[in-house]
Design a protein around this motif. Structure first.
Motif, mmCIF file in Angstrom:
data_model
loop_
_atom_site.group_PDB
_atom_site.id
_atom_site.type_symbol
_atom_site.label_atom_id
_atom_site.label_comp_id
_atom_site.label_asym_id
_atom_site.label_seq_id
_atom_site.Cartn_x
_atom_site.Cartn_y
_atom_site.Cartn_z
ATOM 1 N N SER A 36 89.479 139.634 -12.251
ATOM 2 C CA SER A 36 89.505 138.267 -11.734
ATOM 3 C C SER A 36 90.121 138.295 -10.343
ATOM 4 O O SER A 36 90.575 139.343 -9.864
ATOM 5 C CB SER A 36 90.318 137.361 -12.657
ATOM 6 N N ASN A 37 90.120 137.192 -9.670
ATOM 7 C CA ASN A 37 90.723 137.126 -8.347
ATOM 8 C C ASN A 37 92.191 137.545 -8.419
ATOM 9 O O ASN A 37 92.948 137.060 -9.249
ATOM 10 C CB ASN A 37 90.624 135.701 -7.789
ATOM 11 N N GLY A 38 92.555 138.471 -7.532
ATOM 12 C CA GLY A 38 93.939 138.931 -7.513
ATOM 13 C C GLY A 38 94.237 140.063 -8.461
ATOM 14 O O GLY A 38 95.392 140.496 -8.563
ATOM 15 N N SER A 39 93.215 140.570 -9.186
ATOM 16 C CA SER A 39 93.437 141.682 -10.115
ATOM 17 C C SER A 39 93.820 142.944 -9.356
ATOM 18 O O SER A 39 93.383 143.172 -8.220
ATOM 19 C CB SER A 39 92.184 141.944 -10.944
ATOM 20 N N TYR A 40 94.614 143.781 -9.988
ATOM 21 C CA TYR A 40 94.996 145.061 -9.398
ATOM 22 C C TYR A 40 93.844 146.062 -9.514
ATOM 23 O O TYR A 40 93.570 146.820 -8.597
ATOM 24 C CB TYR A 40 96.236 145.607 -10.096
ATOM 25 N N LEU A 41 93.172 146.056 -10.655
ATOM 26 C CA LEU A 41 92.071 146.992 -10.915
ATOM 27 C C LEU A 41 90.742 146.271 -10.734
ATOM 28 O O LEU A 41 90.492 145.250 -11.382
ATOM 29 C CB LEU A 41 92.155 147.541 -12.335
ATOM 30 N N ASP A 42 89.878 146.805 -9.853
ATOM 31 C CA ASP A 42 88.579 146.166 -9.676
ATOM 32 C C ASP A 42 87.618 146.621 -10.774
ATOM 33 O O ASP A 42 87.937 147.485 -11.600
ATOM 34 C CB ASP A 42 88.005 146.435 -8.278
ATOM 35 N N ASP A 43 86.424 146.048 -10.783
ATOM 36 C CA ASP A 43 85.475 146.317 -11.869
ATOM 37 C C ASP A 43 85.045 147.774 -11.917
ATOM 38 O O ASP A 43 84.843 148.341 -12.995
ATOM 39 C CB ASP A 43 84.245 145.410 -11.733
ATOM 40 N N SER A 44 84.876 148.419 -10.758
ATOM 41 C CA SER A 44 84.429 149.820 -10.753
ATOM 42 C C SER A 44 85.492 150.737 -11.349
ATOM 43 O O SER A 44 85.175 151.671 -12.094
ATOM 44 C CB SER A 44 84.092 150.266 -9.324
ATOM 45 N N ILE A 45 86.763 150.464 -11.051
ATOM 46 C CA ILE A 45 87.843 151.278 -11.621
ATOM 47 C C ILE A 45 87.940 151.037 -13.122
ATOM 48 O O ILE A 45 88.114 151.971 -13.913
ATOM 49 C CB ILE A 45 89.182 150.965 -10.933
ATOM 50 N N ARG A 46 87.803 149.781 -13.539
ATOM 51 C CA ARG A 46 87.851 149.461 -14.968
ATOM 52 C C ARG A 46 86.743 150.201 -15.714
ATOM 53 O O ARG A 46 86.949 150.701 -16.823
ATOM 54 C CB ARG A 46 87.727 147.948 -15.171
ATOM 55 N N SER B 105 92.926 148.474 -23.267
ATOM 56 C CA SER B 105 93.092 149.345 -24.438
ATOM 57 C C SER B 105 94.063 148.730 -25.427
ATOM 58 O O SER B 105 95.192 148.359 -25.070
ATOM 59 C CB SER B 105 93.609 150.723 -24.014
ATOM 60 N N ALA B 106 93.640 148.681 -26.694
ATOM 61 C CA ALA B 106 94.502 148.166 -27.753
ATOM 62 C C ALA B 106 95.661 149.114 -28.038
ATOM 63 O O ALA B 106 96.633 148.733 -28.705
ATOM 64 C CB ALA B 106 93.683 147.952 -29.022
ATOM 65 N N LYS B 107 95.586 150.349 -27.539
ATOM 66 C CA LYS B 107 96.647 151.328 -27.775
ATOM 67 C C LYS B 107 97.804 151.171 -26.784
ATOM 68 O O LYS B 107 98.842 151.823 -26.943
ATOM 69 C CB LYS B 107 96.078 152.751 -27.658
ATOM 70 N N ILE B 108 97.607 150.353 -25.750
ATOM 71 C CA ILE B 108 98.629 150.202 -24.723
ATOM 72 C C ILE B 108 99.277 148.827 -24.824
ATOM 73 O O ILE B 108 98.586 147.812 -24.881
ATOM 74 C CB ILE B 108 98.028 150.390 -23.312
ATOM 75 N N SER B 109 100.598 148.803 -24.833
ATOM 76 C CA SER B 109 101.345 147.545 -24.754
ATOM 77 C C SER B 109 102.329 147.645 -23.601
ATOM 78 O O SER B 109 102.541 148.730 -23.035
ATOM 79 C CB SER B 109 102.065 147.252 -26.065
ATOM 80 N N ASN C 203 103.131 146.721 -9.936
ATOM 81 C CA ASN C 203 103.176 147.532 -11.156
ATOM 82 C C ASN C 203 103.018 146.682 -12.408
ATOM 83 O O ASN C 203 102.431 147.120 -13.402
ATOM 84 C CB ASN C 203 104.488 148.317 -11.213
ATOM 85 N N LYS C 204 103.569 145.460 -12.369
ATOM 86 C CA LYS C 204 103.419 144.564 -13.513
ATOM 87 C C LYS C 204 101.952 144.240 -13.743
ATOM 88 O O LYS C 204 101.458 144.259 -14.879
ATOM 89 C CB LYS C 204 104.229 143.288 -13.290
ATOM 90 N N LYS C 205 101.233 143.953 -12.649
ATOM 91 C CA LYS C 205 99.792 143.701 -12.762
ATOM 92 C C LYS C 205 99.085 144.921 -13.331
ATOM 93 O O LYS C 205 98.228 144.814 -14.214
ATOM 94 C CB LYS C 205 99.198 143.377 -11.386
ATOM 95 N N LEU C 206 99.443 146.089 -12.825
ATOM 96 C CA LEU C 206 98.779 147.323 -13.251
ATOM 97 C C LEU C 206 98.928 147.543 -14.745
ATOM 98 O O LEU C 206 97.937 147.743 -15.461
ATOM 99 C CB LEU C 206 99.355 148.519 -12.487
ATOM 100 N N ILE C 207 100.142 147.513 -15.267
ATOM 101 C CA ILE C 207 100.329 147.845 -16.682
ATOM 102 C C ILE C 207 99.762 146.759 -17.592
ATOM 103 O O ILE C 207 99.238 147.054 -18.672
ATOM 104 C CB ILE C 207 101.812 148.130 -17.004
ATOM 105 N N GLU C 208 99.828 145.508 -17.149
ATOM 106 C CA GLU C 208 99.277 144.434 -17.972
ATOM 107 C C GLU C 208 97.756 144.517 -18.025
ATOM 108 O O GLU C 208 97.148 144.252 -19.076
ATOM 109 C CB GLU C 208 99.732 143.075 -17.431
ATOM 110 N N GLU C 209 97.128 144.916 -16.914
ATOM 111 C CA GLU C 209 95.673 145.050 -16.920
ATOM 112 C C GLU C 209 95.236 146.276 -17.723
ATOM 113 O O GLU C 209 94.194 146.263 -18.381
ATOM 114 C CB GLU C 209 95.151 145.108 -15.484
ATOM 115 N N LEU C 210 96.027 147.342 -17.701
ATOM 116 C CA LEU C 210 95.728 148.501 -18.540
ATOM 117 C C LEU C 210 95.825 148.124 -20.016
ATOM 118 O O LEU C 210 95.015 148.572 -20.838
ATOM 119 C CB LEU C 210 96.686 149.654 -18.222
#
Length: 539
Positions: free
Chosen positions: A338-348, A388-392, A377-384
């Protein structure tokens, strides 16, 4: 017990990868053994613009595509160090840190390593003023005077790159001119920051914790001149004097020229039946990626004929497997950016297949110091965690030791000793994702012997790594250290991005990356394999 293949390729650079593509596509059972990261020396090249058919890329992406091609055709890759070769007889044996392997055909494509210039003080000032990679270390010498040693393609290319940072660049050329004719030479000579010193070599570098003086010698007259940095300042010396062949394993077996390069015929055959050379290890006039892949293709097709004839003579019937050329990979649906995301669609999309393989739950704990970087970093880990359901995630307050730090926590709430201090972007993003893969499982297969060595560590060990996100050699060292930490509860790895922790530069006098220390001991520079790191850890 030896494992048998039709062909074994020693070296995973462009020559070895090209050979693997051709052999595997011809339905041969082929093994590629590489000690370091797949790709060879070209991996550290930030820009490749002269490879036919590809307008612009970099060394890492180019060789990554070759690697995928070879795997798609069925080639097997083994991360291991070759410790010995037995090249006589019908079947040759390759001894490695992960076991012994044999085959009737060998392609030796181990390449070459950067050659030292040989001036007094070169070894003493490695990492403290003497460097070998402009991309990795150029920024340390911003607004400083830099001496570039060498007269070939690499020296010219790296000299131009260093003009981005240096106050002045002195090109130190032993002969009357550069050894190549290229528009880049003209560009270098005309650059306002560049001074070319012909018939010159560096005799010695002097200083205390950094290089303060450079002694230059005229190669014709022997006259010496001394350069002294401004009071309180220092300078840098970057060495690009060519490469030395990786020939230790083949000395006394394969015919070499007086400089130590393998002598081959036009089919890349050596003096031994079934043994071929390819790439920078061979006698040749041009050492470029395009000639390396050519060597690999020629060696492979020549070896194909040799093996086929040998099998006919021995009455061996080879089983052919159907080669399936993979179709274009279908995209896996992921949470869209979404707008302002840390990870773009290609990286995802690229992360999807890796994250889908995570086996165990892990938590990414962020020590939030309320900085702009911590918000990234907060954006990064929350988007990761969304991918994945394995990541919190777990956001906690920063401490004196952990500020803007991401720590990997296991399913039982234990800190796994794999911490990144800074924002894991640039070249380090891949090694960060690899750390998650190793922490959550299944993790990288490093072989039974290496795994046993990791698990044999009984004393607590701490590895402090200092890196730069622009460094192309840093990720391999980070990945190796974190793989050890993932396999041993006694090893802790802290990775510090020098941009966010500049105090380390002054505290440890760091002028080159990657660098690291074990238990606050001696400072080490340069990339290391898992095997080399384990040796330094004493196992």
């Amino acid at each position: 017990m030896e494992k048998k293949y039709d062909a074994i390729i020693v070296g995973g650079g462009p020559a070895g990868l090209s050979a693997a593509i051709y052999l595997a596509r011809a339905q041969f059972n082929v093994l590629v053994v590489e000690r370091d990261a797949i790709g060879g020396q070209i991996v550290i090249t930030g820009e490749v613009v002269n490879y036919p058919g590809i307008l612009a890329t970099n060394g890492k992406n180019l060789t990554a595509d070759m690697h995928r091609q070879a795997e798609n055709f069925g080639a097997t890759f083994l991360s291991a160090e070759v410790t010995g070769l037995e090249l006589s007889g019908t079947y040759k044996t390759v001894h490695t840190t992960r076991g012994d392997f044999s085959a009737p055909g060998i392609i030796y494509a181990a390449g070459a390593h950067p050659r030292a210039a040989g001036f007094k003080g070169e070894e003493d000032f490695k990492g403290h003023g003497v460097a070998y990679c402009a991309t990795c270390d150029g920024e340390f010498f911003t607004d400083k005077d830099i001496f570039v040693v060498g007269g070939g393609f690499a020296a010219v290319e790296e000299g131009l790159f260093l003009t981005r940072y240096a106050r002045r660049v002195f090109m130190v050329v032993r002969r009357d001119d550069f050894s190549i004719h290229s528009p880049a030479v003209d560009e270098l000579k005309s650059h306002e920051k560049v001074t070319v010193l012909t018939h010159t070599k560096i005799k010695e570098v002097l200083g205390n914790e950094a290089i303060r003086s450079v002694i230059l010698e005229n190669t014709e007259t022997g006259e010496e001149k001394r350069y002294d940095a401004d009071s309180g300042d220092f300078c840098g010396v970057f060495v690009f004097t060519g490469y030395a062949p990786e020939n230790k394993l083949i000395q006394g077996q394969v015919e070499l020229d007086d400089r130590g390069y393998i002598i081959t015929d036009r089919d890349q055959k050596t003096n031994l039946a079934g043994v071929y050379g390819a790439g920078d290890i061979c006698v040749k006039n041009l050492r470029q990626v395009v000639t390396a892949v050519s060597d690999g293709a020629i060696a492979a097709t020549s070896l194909e004929k040799y093996i086929e004839q040998l099998y006919r003579n021995l009455g061996i019937k080879r089983e052919y497997k159907k080669v399936v050329i993979p179709k274009k990979e279908e995209k896996v649906e992921t949470v869209k950016a979404s707008n302002g995301s840390y990870l773009d669609d290609s990286i995802r999309q690229a992360l999807a297949p890796v994250l889908a393989r995570l086996a165990n739950p892990i938590t990414l704990r962020l020590y939030d110091d309320n900085s702009t970087y911590a918000s990234e970093n907060k954006k990064l880990i929350e988007e990761l965690a969304q991918l994945s359901a394995k990541i919190s995630t777990d956001i906690v307050a920063a401490t004196d030791d952990f500020k803007n730090t991401i720590a990997i926590i296991d399913a039982y709430g234990n800190d796994m000793g794999m911490r990144f201090h800074g924002v894991p972007g640039g070249h380090e993003f891949n090694s960060f994702i690899l750390a998650l893969y190793n922490a959550a499982g299944p993790g990288q297969d490093v072989g039974e012997e290496i795994e046993k060595r990791i698990q044999s560590i009984k004393e607590n060990k701490h590895i402090r790594l200092v890196i730069s996100l622009t460094c192309t050699m840093c990720p391999d060292l980070v990945a190796a250290a974190e793989r050890i930490a993932a396999g041993s509860p006694h090893v802790t790895v802290d990775v510090y991005d020098l941009q966010h922790y500049p105090a380390f530069k002054d505290k440890y006098n760091i002028m080159s990356v990657p660098c690291f220390m074990i238990d606050e001991g001696k400072l080490h520079f340069g990339k290391k394999s898992i095997h080399e790191l384990l040796e330094l850890l004493g196992v």
